[in-house]
Write a protein that holds these residues in place. Structure first.
Motif, PDB file in Angstrom:
ATOM      1  N   VAL A 533      42.596  48.734  48.058  1.00 42.13           N
ATOM      2  CA  VAL A 533      42.272  47.335  48.337  1.00 42.13           C
ATOM      3  C   VAL A 533      42.388  46.494  47.061  1.00 42.13           C
ATOM      4  N   ALA A 534      41.880  47.037  45.929  1.00 40.64           N
ATOM      5  CA  ALA A 534      41.928  46.299  44.666  1.00 40.64           C
ATOM      6  C   ALA A 534      43.374  46.044  44.235  1.00 40.64           C
ATOM      7  N   ILE A 535      44.230  47.045  44.407  1.00 41.22           N
ATOM      8  CA  ILE A 535      45.643  46.876  44.050  1.00 41.22           C
ATOM      9  C   ILE A 535      46.291  45.833  44.969  1.00 41.22           C
ATOM     10  N   TRP A 536      45.951  45.896  46.259  1.00 37.79           N
ATOM     11  CA  TRP A 536      46.522  44.924  47.203  1.00 37.79           C
ATOM     12  C   TRP A 536      46.079  43.508  46.854  1.00 37.79           C
ATOM     13  N   ILE A 537      44.809  43.333  46.536  1.00 33.33           N
ATOM     14  CA  ILE A 537      44.303  41.998  46.192  1.00 33.33           C
ATOM     15  C   ILE A 537      45.000  41.472  44.941  1.00 33.33           C
ATOM     16  N   THR A 538      45.133  42.336  43.922  1.00 33.57           N
ATOM     17  CA  THR A 538      45.770  41.903  42.674  1.00 33.57           C
ATOM     18  C   THR A 538      47.231  41.565  42.897  1.00 33.57           C
ATOM     19  N   ASP A 539      47.926  42.345  43.726  1.00 34.80           N
ATOM     20  CA  ASP A 539      49.317  42.024  44.064  1.00 34.80           C
ATOM     21  C   ASP A 539      49.391  40.676  44.788  1.00 34.80           C
ATOM     22  N   PHE A 540      48.412  40.422  45.644  1.00 32.69           N
ATOM     23  CA  PHE A 540      48.393  39.164  46.398  1.00 32.69           C
ATOM     24  C   PHE A 540      48.145  37.966  45.479  1.00 32.69           C
ATOM     25  N   GLU A 541      47.293  38.154  44.467  1.00 35.09           N
ATOM     26  CA  GLU A 541      47.014  37.072  43.514  1.00 35.09           C
ATOM     27  C   GLU A 541      48.230  36.750  42.657  1.00 35.09           C
ATOM     28  N   LEU A 542      49.119  37.718  42.469  1.00 39.41           N
ATOM     29  CA  LEU A 542      50.381  37.549  41.749  1.00 39.41           C
ATOM     30  C   LEU A 542      50.177  37.056  40.312  1.00 39.41           C
ATOM     31  N   PRO A 543      49.522  37.843  39.442  1.00 43.42           N
ATOM     32  CA  PRO A 543      49.375  37.440  38.034  1.00 43.42           C
ATOM     33  C   PRO A 543      50.736  37.335  37.352  1.00 43.42           C
ATOM     34  N   ARG A 544      50.803  36.486  36.339  1.00 37.85           N
ATOM     35  CA  ARG A 544      52.087  36.199  35.692  1.00 37.85           C
ATOM     36  C   ARG A 544      52.606  37.365  34.860  1.00 37.85           C
ATOM     37  N   THR A 545      51.772  37.896  33.960  1.00 42.46           N
ATOM     38  CA  THR A 545      52.216  38.948  33.052  1.00 42.46           C
ATOM     39  C   THR A 545      51.547  40.269  33.410  1.00 42.46           C
ATOM     40  N   LYS A 546      52.044  41.327  32.834  1.00 46.17           N
ATOM     41  CA  LYS A 546      51.453  42.641  33.092  1.00 46.17           C
ATOM     42  C   LYS A 546      50.038  42.722  32.533  1.00 46.17           C
ATOM     43  N   THR A 547      49.792  42.049  31.406  1.00 46.02           N
ATOM     44  CA  THR A 547      48.444  42.021  30.842  1.00 46.02           C
ATOM     45  C   THR A 547      47.482  41.323  31.795  1.00 46.02           C
ATOM     46  N   ASP A 548      47.909  40.187  32.363  1.00 48.64           N
ATOM     47  CA  ASP A 548      47.074  39.486  33.348  1.00 48.64           C
ATOM     48  C   ASP A 548      46.804  40.372  34.562  1.00 48.64           C
ATOM     49  N   TYR A 549      47.831  41.094  34.982  1.00 44.64           N
ATOM     50  CA  TYR A 549      47.688  41.975  36.146  1.00 44.64           C
ATOM     51  C   TYR A 549      46.662  43.071  35.873  1.00 44.64           C
ATOM     52  N   GLU A 550      46.777  43.709  34.716  1.00 44.68           N
ATOM     53  CA  GLU A 550      45.863  44.797  34.383  1.00 44.68           C
ATOM     54  C   GLU A 550      44.437  44.287  34.183  1.00 44.68           C
ATOM     55  N   ASN A 551      44.290  43.110  33.567  1.00 47.28           N
ATOM     56  CA  ASN A 551      42.950  42.554  33.367  1.00 47.28           C
ATOM     57  C   ASN A 551      42.279  42.223  34.700  1.00 47.28           C
ATOM     58  N   SER A 552      43.048  41.653  35.628  1.00 41.19           N
ATOM     59  CA  SER A 552      42.498  41.318  36.936  1.00 41.19           C
ATOM     60  C   SER A 552      42.095  42.570  37.698  1.00 41.19           C
TER      61      SER A 552
END
Length: 901
Positions: A533-552
């Protein structure tokens, strides 16, 4: 329906899905700034295939068959032409996409060479090489900093130089791992190559830099372009099965040196001086780790090593506190009174549940002695020490991190320099004006759309946290509900066969074991579900960079794990036994289930036991899991492919047999340490041995992680990282919360404050009969009296009131029976409450003030590092200024020449 029709239908369905996701773009996949060498292959145009060669029987070679071009990346796939005929139509689309992808790579300047597997005729390995011109282009795109001049600033002497004869034995062998030369660096510019220290073009870019640039192109190269539909990226090709694997190769075997003369054998050196169990006492070769695996893995091991070294001081003080408590447990006055047959032996305690029996206080003698080990004045001192230690740990880590940032050229690694994720770029369909640069750029959502995405993500996270809290409440209700059942059934059950264990099969034990098993199953199920679920939510939020993605993702996962792991500890420390009423009028949950009381020894000993079991069990299980699972997988794979010693296996195929690295990278490693950090700081007042257990675990953890990534896993794609990311504010948040939790544990969970109140106030006049402050009589004053006649009638033949027993005692501060305010709180209770609140307020203010002062006086960046950063910026500006002057002079001369002519 023909095979061709089936193929077209599958392709059309994927195209429709991509259109819905917004993967419609202009005629090019990427702007020129992201892929400067990209040139589109027109639809229906000729597709160039990679050159196929035979393996040259050089198992240690890191080059193409010509021995000149270095292998920067390897892709593995199964040849579709060698599949069974009836299944061949399924793989035709994969083949078409793979061929287009490889043609795109070659169109972008990369060179490819294909070699068939030695062990499996269906498997093909595609080797990727980046020529010099392509390397220079993407080094500029990625802002890679490279040496411009040797560092001319004098190094400051180490304070340990006087002990070099001793400390040299704890460093890696300098003959094997020599100290690197220091250079001032600047972001690479292709048009100004002469400004950089280029002695050998083949060695100027390190293998990790080359692999990073290769992966940047691979993750953005197109594999299918038809009309206005664009598909690209090695990640999607891996997920769809077009390629089986993609990885940079190790430079040699981990336990044998390479026979190639140009091989640096860095993997072998790392194993011998870092990952091998015999080197557990040696300081980590961080520069070599960073050069081989990249800054991201390097900063993790730097943080883990620093954390482990700092734990040494906390462990020493914690062990000292434990020893103090152990040797003073027999001299404790209140513990002696509990064990004294004339005092504790004559005090009859009231039943602790509706089906429990009366019991004497001295039956808890051993528990009270064990409680003295952890509940003493040394624990208070240790809790204050740990609050200061945590502050020093974070402040000194910031300084150490600043040094690494400068040495590893990540000082100016800002978000603007980090490239966007391919998944982000693929969905950029809206235009906006960049508030920083003022240039129009494309983004995947509007401001309103971003708010909607974030809101949905936050709501989902809160829902799952409430779900696990609901599971904790449900398990608590279960404990209360089945305790009564077990109390009845175990009395009626004949245990003559298991007579030796009869005394251990108690209602409390049965309830605790079954509740723990249910809790474990619930936690594991929720962990598996929530991760997805956490991975799906983060994919849905669509962070700009990989660092933003990992932090979220990190923040979401840690919040869940925090509740998951610590909820039971918070329940024992601050909820259990706090609202139980008094005998004759207990408090019931939902009007039916009687609230749990603490064990006779108190809740602190339960909290200590809980922490010891969780920390010890979790550490043992994690280390076994990290060692056994990858080792067994590799062993099974080698057994399945029947590798024989007669076959010569190339370097790239040896790496293919290893385990692929996790998609989440170091997330689980950081999570494990962050959870441990919470146990060390949040509840340390109840378990001073926690830092010692953590220290022992981390000494093993460093070498286990090193052994794992060096011997059992493929080489990770090197990544840039400036710091430990979102884990830094998480650790800071834990330290702030730790001050509150430890103060509340000492105030509300332990008996330290009531003992102090009795010693200074109630043991002497006017409340006591003693002439001087003493702990004598504390036990009697801390137990209230209850009349057995006030118990409601119970229809249970197994509950008997002993003859001549008119009163019993219970842990509370209430007026005795017969008093005009019987069973109401007495003066001692309100004195204790006031003392507890005053203690919390005073301790919190003192500790927070100390933390503020320490954080203020310890600068985040050392003075020497600031000087070097300024010197580097000055040199860069001077060199660039001189270059610009030369260019202007050349243009002026050219203009004058044209004018004269």
């Amino acid at each position: 329906m023909s095979d061709h029709d089936i193929l077209e239908m599958e392709s059309d369905m994927e195209d429709l899905g991509d259109i819905e996701l917004g993967m419609i773009d202009e005629e090019v996949v990427y702007p020129e700034e992201f892929l400067p060498t990209y040139h589109s292959i027109k639809e229906g145009g000729n597709v160039i295939k990679a050159q196929e060669v035979e393996f040259n029987d050089k198992p240690d070679s890191l080059f193409f068959n010509d021995g000149v071009r270095r292998i920067d990346f390897v892709l593995a796939y199964e040849d579709e032409d060698k599949k069974e005929y009836e299944k061949r139509h399924v793989f035709q689309r994969r083949k078409r996409r793979r061929e287009y992808f490889e043609a795109s790579l070659m169109k972008m300047g990369m060179e490819l060479e294909a070699t068939q597997s030695v062990l499996d005729e269906k498997l093909v390995f595609l080797k990727v090489h980046m020529p010099w011109d392509v390397l220079c282009t993407y080094a500029e795109v990625l802002h890679i900093k490279l040496p411009i001049q040797p560092n001319d600033m004098p190094a400051r002497p180490s304070p340990l130089r006087f002990f070099s004869c001793i400390t040299k034995h704890f460093y890696p062998d300098e003959k094997l791992i020599s100290k690197e030369s220091e250079f001032f660096t600047a972001p690479f510019e292709k048009d100004r190559q002469d400004l950089f220290c280029i002695k050998d073009k083949d060695l100027f870019f390190t293998p990790s830099m080359r692999s990073r640039m290769a992966y940047y192109i691979l993750s953005r190269a197109p594999y299918d372009i038809r009309s206005n539909i664009k598909k690209f990226g090695i990640t999607k090709l891996l997920d769809s099965g077009v390629y089986k694997a993609a990885y940079p190769i190790h430079d040699c075997r981990f336990n044998v040196k390479s026979q190639e003369p140009e091989c640096p054998n860095e993997r072998y050196l790392l194993y011998e001086e870092w990952a091998h169990p015999k080197s557990f006492y040696k300081i980590q070769p961080l520069d070599l780790i960073r050069n081989y695996y990249g800054e991201k893995i390097g900063i993790y091991f730097a943080w883990l090593g620093f954390y482990t070294r700092m734990l040494t001081w906390a462990a020493v003080v914690g062990i000292g506190c434990f020893i103090y408590g152990y040797y003073t447990r027999d001299t404790s006055t209140w513990s002696k009174e509990v064990c004294d047959p004339d005092i504790g032996g004559k005090i009859v305690m009231c039943p602790q549940c509706d089906t429990c029996q009366y019991w004497t206080l001295n039956s808890t003698c051993n528990t009270s002695k064990n409680l003295c080990i952890f509940d003493n004045f040394g624990t208070l001192v240790f809790a204050v020490f740990m609050s200061v230690w945590v502050t020093l740990f974070l402040e000194f880590w910031k300084r150490y991190q600043a040094e690494l940032e400068y040495e590893w050229d990540t000082v100016e690694f800002l978000e603007q320099e980090e490239p966007p994720r391919p998944e982000y770029e693929a969905k950029c369909i809206y235009e906006r004006k960049n508030p920083i640069t003022g240039v129009k750029e494309k983004v995947p959502y509007t401001a309103c759309g971003r708010c909607v995405r974030v809101s949905i993500g936050m709501t989902t996270v809160i829902f799952w946290i409430m779900l696990i809290l609901a599971s904790v409440v449900a398990i608590t209700v279960y404990r209360l509900a089945v305790f009564f059942t077990f109390s009845r059934e175990l009395r009626n059950t004949n245990l003559t066969i298991a007579e030796p264990i009869k005394e251990y099969v108690t209602p409390q034990m049965a309830t605790s074991v079954t509740a723990s098993l249910i809790s474990f199953v619930v936690i594991m199920i929720l962990n598996i579900l929530y991760e997805r679920v956490a991975i799906w939510i983060t994919d849905f939020e669509l962070p700009r960079t990989k660092t933003d993605y990992e932090n979220s993702l990190t923040l979401k996962m840690f919040l869940f794990q925090f509740v998951n792991y610590y909820s039971s500890c918070f329940y024992i420390a601050f909820a259990k036994g706090k609202a139980v009423g008094h005998p004759g009028k207990p408090v019931y949950l939902l009007g039916k289930y009687r609230n749990e009381e603490c064990d006779p020894g108190g809740c602190l000993i339960e909290l200590t036991t809980q922490l010891a079991i969780i920390m010890g069990g979790k550490a043992i299980w994690n280390n076994i899991q990290e060692v056994l699972i990858p080792w067994l997988k590799n062993l099974i794979y080698r057994h399945c492919v029947h590798v024989t010693s007669e076959k010569v296996i190339p370097r790239w195929e040896q790496d293919y047999q290893l385990q692929p690295s996790s998609k989440l990278g170091l997330f689980y490693e950081y999570l494990e340490m962050a959870i441990q950090f919470g146990f060390v700081t949040l509840f340390v007042a109840s378990f001073p041995l926690a830092p010692a257990l953590a220290l022992l675990n981390n000494i093993i953890e460093i070498r286990v992680d090193a052994w794992k990534i060096t011997t059992q896993f493929r080489r990770d794609v090197p990544e840039k990282a400036q710091h430990i990311g979102a884990w830094q504010p998480i650790l800071q948040g834990i330290t702030i919360l730790a001050v509150v939790t430890n103060a509340m544990i000492i105030a509300f969970t332990s008996d330290m404050i009531p003992r102090l109140v009795y010693y200074w106030s109630f043991s002497v006049y006017p409340y006591g009969n003693n002439t001087e402050n003493t702990m004598k009589g504390y036990i009697n004053s801390s137990l209230s009296v209850f009349s057995t006649n006030d118990f409601p009638p119970v229809d249970d033949e197994y509950i008997h009131t002993p003859p001549n027993l008119t009163t019993c005692r219970y842990r509370d501060y209430r007026f005795p029976p017969g008093h005009q305010r019987q069973y109401e709180y007495n003066m001692f209770y309100w004195h204790v409450i006031a003392a507890k609140m005053a203690f919390i307020i005073v301790v919190e203010h003192i500790v927070y003030f100390t933390k503020f002062i320490l954080a203020y006086i310890i600068p985040d960046v050392p003075y020497a590092v600031k000087e070097q950063i300024k010197r580097e910026k000055y040199l860069t500006q001077v060199i660039l200024h001189e270059t610009n002057l030369k260019l202007v002079s050349k243009r002026l001369k050219a203009t004058e020449t044209e004018t004269e002519s």
